[in-house]
Design a protein around this motif. Structure first.
Motif, PDB file in Angstrom:
ATOM      1  N   SER A 152     -11.021  -5.457   2.913  1.00  0.00           N
ATOM      2  CA  SER A 152     -12.199  -5.091   2.135  1.00  0.00           C
ATOM      3  C   SER A 152     -11.779  -4.027   1.119  1.00  0.00           C
ATOM      4  O   SER A 152     -10.796  -3.303   1.319  1.00  0.00           O
ATOM      5  N   THR A 153     -12.503  -3.934   0.043  1.00  0.00           N
ATOM      6  CA  THR A 153     -12.216  -2.938  -0.982  1.00  0.00           C
ATOM      7  C   THR A 153     -12.239  -1.541  -0.381  1.00  0.00           C
ATOM      8  O   THR A 153     -11.375  -0.712  -0.686  1.00  0.00           O
ATOM      9  N   ARG A 154     -13.199  -1.303   0.485  1.00  0.00           N
ATOM     10  CA  ARG A 154     -13.328   0.017   1.114  1.00  0.00           C
ATOM     11  C   ARG A 154     -12.116   0.335   1.990  1.00  0.00           C
ATOM     12  O   ARG A 154     -11.560   1.439   1.917  1.00  0.00           O
ATOM     13  N   GLU A 155     -11.704  -0.615   2.816  1.00  0.00           N
ATOM     14  CA  GLU A 155     -10.556  -0.390   3.711  1.00  0.00           C
ATOM     15  C   GLU A 155      -9.273  -0.203   2.909  1.00  0.00           C
ATOM     16  O   GLU A 155      -8.465   0.672   3.199  1.00  0.00           O
ATOM     17  N   SER A 157      -8.998   0.888  -0.181  1.00  0.00           N
ATOM     18  CA  SER A 157      -9.067   2.189  -0.869  1.00  0.00           C
ATOM     19  C   SER A 157      -8.762   3.336   0.089  1.00  0.00           C
ATOM     20  O   SER A 157      -8.044   4.275  -0.268  1.00  0.00           O
ATOM     21  N   ARG A 158      -9.296   3.264   1.297  1.00  0.00           N
ATOM     22  CA  ARG A 158      -9.064   4.317   2.289  1.00  0.00           C
ATOM     23  C   ARG A 158      -7.585   4.413   2.639  1.00  0.00           C
ATOM     24  O   ARG A 158      -6.995   5.491   2.613  1.00  0.00           O
ATOM     25  N   ARG A 159      -6.964   3.276   2.917  1.00  0.00           N
ATOM     26  CA  ARG A 159      -5.546   3.275   3.292  1.00  0.00           C
ATOM     27  C   ARG A 159      -4.658   3.632   2.105  1.00  0.00           C
ATOM     28  O   ARG A 159      -3.683   4.361   2.251  1.00  0.00           O
TER      29      ARG A 159
END
Length: 149
Positions: free
Chosen positions: A94-97, A99-101
């Motif tokens: 996912s875009t969120r995952e 970006s976080r990593r």
């Protein structure tokens, strides 16, 4: 280094591989020896590299440089397939995952360019006998004199 990937490319590949590793670890991590864990992680990095990059380094090259003493190419190919099965062939994050990593990896990359690894001023060990100076790209005295690594 041979393929001239940018820091951002490397972080993206590692972000994907670290995410894939969670599933592999949950399924069989407790049953693996430390060197097997390393080889599984390297295989996951190959899978992530194949997913993220338009032009990739073929598996037989990875085998030649990283796996030739560990297993035959046929076994490595089977491991790639098995690890993709564990992920249910779902390689997209996912875009969120992502970006976080990516954020965490990029922070680490920036941090690593600010201090000496393995000794010298500003390093965790504080000695000045060796190590790689990430800010200058040089080596410490011990390596320059033929000692150290």
């Amino acid at each position: 280094h041979l393929c001239d990937y940018s820091g951002e490319d490397i972080c993206s590949i590692l972000a994907h591989a670290s995410f894939y590793c969670v599933d592999a670890w949950e399924l069989c991590g407790a049953h693996m020896e430390p060197d097997e864990v390393g080889h599984v992680l390297a295989t996951l990095i190959f899978i992530a590299h194949a997913w993220v990059q338009d032009e990739t380094c073929p598996l037989h090259i990875w085998h030649k440089h990283l796996f030739c003493k560990y297993c035959p190419l046929k076994t490595l190919n089977a491991a790639v397939i098995r690890l993709m099965q564990i992920r249910r062939y779902q390689l997209r994050l996912s875009t969120r995952e992502l970006s976080r990593r990516m954020g965490r990896l990029e922070e680490a990359l920036q941090q690593s360019s600010r201090f000496r690894i393995g000794g010298g001023p500003g390093s965790a060990s504080g000695d000045n006998e060796g190590g790689i100076d990430a800010t200058r790209g040089g080596v410490g005295r011990a390596e320059a004199a033929g000692g150290g690594m």
